[in-house]
Design a protein around this motif. Sequence first.
Motif, short mmCIF file in Angstrom:
data_model
loop_
_atom_site.label_atom_id
_atom_site.label_comp_id
_atom_site.label_asym_id
_atom_site.label_seq_id
_atom_site.Cartn_x
_atom_site.Cartn_y
_atom_site.Cartn_z
N HIS A 164 0.82 -1.20 0.00
CA HIS A 164 0.00 0.00 0.00
C HIS A 164 0.87 1.27 0.00
CE1 HIS A 164 -3.87 -1.98 0.70
NE2 HIS A 164 -3.21 -2.81 1.47
N ASP A 165 0.72 2.08 -1.02
CA ASP A 165 1.34 3.40 -1.14
C ASP A 165 2.86 3.33 -1.17
OD1 ASP A 165 -0.55 5.29 -1.77
OD2 ASP A 165 -0.30 6.45 0.06
N TRP A 166 3.49 4.43 -1.53
CA TRP A 166 4.91 4.44 -1.81
C TRP A 166 5.76 4.01 -0.62
CZ3 TRP A 166 8.73 7.41 0.55
CH2 TRP A 166 8.30 8.44 1.41
N LEU A 167 5.29 4.25 0.59
CA LEU A 167 6.04 3.89 1.78
C LEU A 167 6.33 2.39 1.84
CD1 LEU A 167 3.79 6.08 4.03
CD2 LEU A 167 6.24 6.48 3.77
N SER A 168 5.43 1.60 1.27
CA SER A 168 5.56 0.15 1.31
C SER A 168 5.98 -0.46 -0.03
CB SER A 168 4.23 -0.48 1.75
OG SER A 168 3.85 -0.02 3.03
N PHE A 169 6.09 0.34 -1.07
CA PHE A 169 6.45 -0.21 -2.38
C PHE A 169 7.84 -0.87 -2.36
CE2 PHE A 169 3.51 2.62 -5.21
CZ PHE A 169 2.41 2.03 -4.62
N PRO A 170 8.87 -0.24 -1.76
CA PRO A 170 10.17 -0.94 -1.71
C PRO A 170 10.08 -2.27 -0.98
CG PRO A 170 10.46 1.39 -1.27
CD PRO A 170 8.98 1.15 -1.26
N ALA A 171 9.27 -2.32 0.10
CA ALA A 171 9.10 -3.59 0.82
C ALA A 171 8.45 -4.63 -0.09
CB ALA A 171 8.25 -3.36 2.08
N GLY A 172 7.46 -4.21 -0.86
CA GLY A 172 6.81 -5.13 -1.78
C GLY A 172 7.76 -5.68 -2.82
N ILE A 173 8.61 -4.82 -3.36
CA ILE A 173 9.57 -5.26 -4.39
C ILE A 173 10.58 -6.22 -3.79
CG2 ILE A 173 11.46 -4.49 -5.86
CD1 ILE A 173 9.85 -2.03 -6.52
N MET A 174 11.07 -5.92 -2.58
CA MET A 174 12.04 -6.81 -1.94
C MET A 174 11.41 -8.17 -1.66
SD MET A 174 14.94 -5.16 -1.53
CE MET A 174 15.84 -5.52 -0.02
N ALA A 175 10.14 -8.17 -1.21
CA ALA A 175 9.46 -9.44 -0.95
C ALA A 175 9.27 -10.22 -2.24
CB ALA A 175 8.12 -9.17 -0.28
N ARG A 176 8.98 -9.52 -3.32
CA ARG A 176 8.82 -10.17 -4.63
C ARG A 176 10.11 -10.83 -5.06
NH1 ARG A 176 9.15 -9.68 -10.20
NH2 ARG A 176 7.19 -10.01 -11.39
N GLU A 177 11.22 -10.11 -4.92
CA GLU A 177 12.51 -10.66 -5.34
C GLU A 177 12.93 -11.84 -4.47
OE1 GLU A 177 14.17 -9.79 -8.03
OE2 GLU A 177 12.60 -8.35 -8.52
N ALA A 178 12.62 -11.77 -3.18
CA ALA A 178 13.02 -12.84 -2.27
C ALA A 178 12.18 -14.09 -2.44
CB ALA A 178 12.94 -12.35 -0.83
N SER A 179 10.91 -13.92 -2.82
CA SER A 179 9.98 -15.05 -2.84
C SER A 179 9.66 -15.57 -4.24
CB SER A 179 8.66 -14.65 -2.17
OG SER A 179 7.99 -13.65 -2.94
N GLY A 180 9.80 -14.70 -5.24
CA GLY A 180 9.39 -15.08 -6.59
C GLY A 180 7.89 -15.09 -6.78
N LYS A 181 7.15 -14.42 -5.89
CA LYS A 181 5.70 -14.36 -5.99
C LYS A 181 5.28 -13.01 -6.61
CE LYS A 181 5.05 -18.37 -4.22
NZ LYS A 181 4.48 -18.61 -2.88
N PRO A 182 4.10 -12.97 -7.25
CA PRO A 182 3.66 -11.72 -7.90
C PRO A 182 3.34 -10.61 -6.91
CG PRO A 182 1.91 -13.36 -7.96
CD PRO A 182 3.13 -14.06 -7.43
N LEU A 183 3.41 -9.38 -7.41
CA LEU A 183 3.22 -8.20 -6.58
C LEU A 183 2.11 -7.31 -7.14
CD1 LEU A 183 4.09 -6.04 -4.43
CD2 LEU A 183 5.79 -5.25 -6.11
N VAL A 184 1.20 -6.90 -6.26
CA VAL A 184 0.19 -5.89 -6.56
C VAL A 184 0.49 -4.67 -5.70
CG1 VAL A 184 -2.26 -5.28 -6.37
CG2 VAL A 184 -1.61 -7.56 -7.16
N VAL A 185 0.57 -3.49 -6.31
CA VAL A 185 0.72 -2.26 -5.52
C VAL A 185 -0.57 -1.47 -5.59
CG1 VAL A 185 3.23 -2.20 -5.84
CG2 VAL A 185 1.75 -0.87 -7.37
N HIS A 186 -0.90 -0.83 -4.48
CA HIS A 186 -2.17 -0.13 -4.31
C HIS A 186 -1.87 1.35 -4.12
CE1 HIS A 186 -6.48 -1.16 -2.85
NE2 HIS A 186 -6.47 0.10 -3.25
N VAL A 187 -2.30 2.18 -5.04
CA VAL A 187 -2.00 3.61 -5.00
C VAL A 187 -3.18 4.36 -4.38
CG1 VAL A 187 -1.37 5.65 -6.34
CG2 VAL A 187 -0.56 3.38 -7.05
#
Length: 432
Positions: free
Chosen positions: A154-177
């Motif tokens: 959720h929102d830019w504050l968490s986008f880097p966390a989402g990308i890091m989780a995606r890279e670590a897990s290989g699972k898809p990412l949805v970002v919510h603006v």
Amino acid sequence: MQVLMFGWEFPPHISGGLGTACQGITTGLAANDVNVLFVVPKAYGNEPAEKIKLVSASDIAIPAPGRQTQKVQEALTFFEVNCPVVPYLSPEAFAAHSEPEHGIATTVEGTDIPVMRYAFRGGYGKDLMKEVWQYALTASTIAEQHNFDIIHAHDWLSFPAGIMAREASGKPLVVHVHATEFDRSGDNINMQVYETERQGMLKADQVIAVSELTRQTIIHRYHIPAAKVTTIHNAVAPAAKAAAPAGERMFPEKTVSFIGRVTYQKGPAFFIETAAKILRQDKGFRFIMAGSGDLLHAMIAHAARLRISSHFHFTGFLKGAALDRVLSESDVYVMPSVSEPFGISPLEAVRAGVPVIVSRQSGVQEVLQYALKVDGWDTDAMANAIYALARYKGLSSMLRRESAREVAALRWETQGALIRTLYNDVIASFIS
């Protein structure tokens, strides 16, 4: 379905609509048989998280600098290259750059493997950007420790966390603006925030916008393909209980309320100038500005310069029973935002039985047909709309009745079903 979700705040510890929306979304997903593991930088222990599992990033031990996996190192390098303010550093140097004085170094029990925990302060203080990157580092470890089908940030504050989780897990990412830097700052944008938003949207497999207004901003100002951006409006939770019978009112005058952060985006100066125009013609009004923000002191001074302080009240940030009391006293609610991606507070006002005036520069006007709509900066039109709702009972009653029907149909369970459908499509495309 299992979802790993990253946010920056969760009720009751909120500063605005983001945390409220996150709670609503998780509630709606739970009603559609979606299990959510919701991560915040700092949990306080009294969050109403019965339907989800809440994780505090402050409790997570992560590898000490220099021990990240190859995927995490690649993600770190990606952010270093693309974010214009963060120096171009190696992954090890980046992690050291991010290390706060209040990080706690330990070792894995029974081994000599060094790990550390970041003692997040949470909130939006002077170390905000540092904590955003620390949160991203922690996210990769959280992703490796849990099983899930999809990531939602959720929102830019968490986008880097989402990308890091995606890279670590290989699972898809949805970002919510929920808002963009153009909403918060107009054309005087912070390029570091803009770039963080843009990289989050680029790396995501799908982007959710809270309104069509926001979707168009994402497409045209962040240059994200239209097919990648889906509009799913926010909703509002039903009232917890029937409102208590109204007692004696605090003021005999008609009361007009503004509820929101006192910042550029929300148009507080226009509300004050509108109040001055009305009071020059009719002293039978009171105005309440409920909220805090960087322009609060300037707005207090602005009201004083216009000589309306005796009819104008600044309450500071309110929530819970105090906020309910303001709404119960209100004859009219106004949201004069310069740029509002959605705006949950008008829905809360309608739910409380208050007719609303909303800015045409808002997302909520897409779902509220029975509201008066004006340009946020048009103080003449706003004054006329306030006066009409306060003085003409027929108009006020009609808007109360019809807007209540609209809001009753806008439920988080319905929006949760839409989000689950989007998850299914993203997962299917990701696998194929």
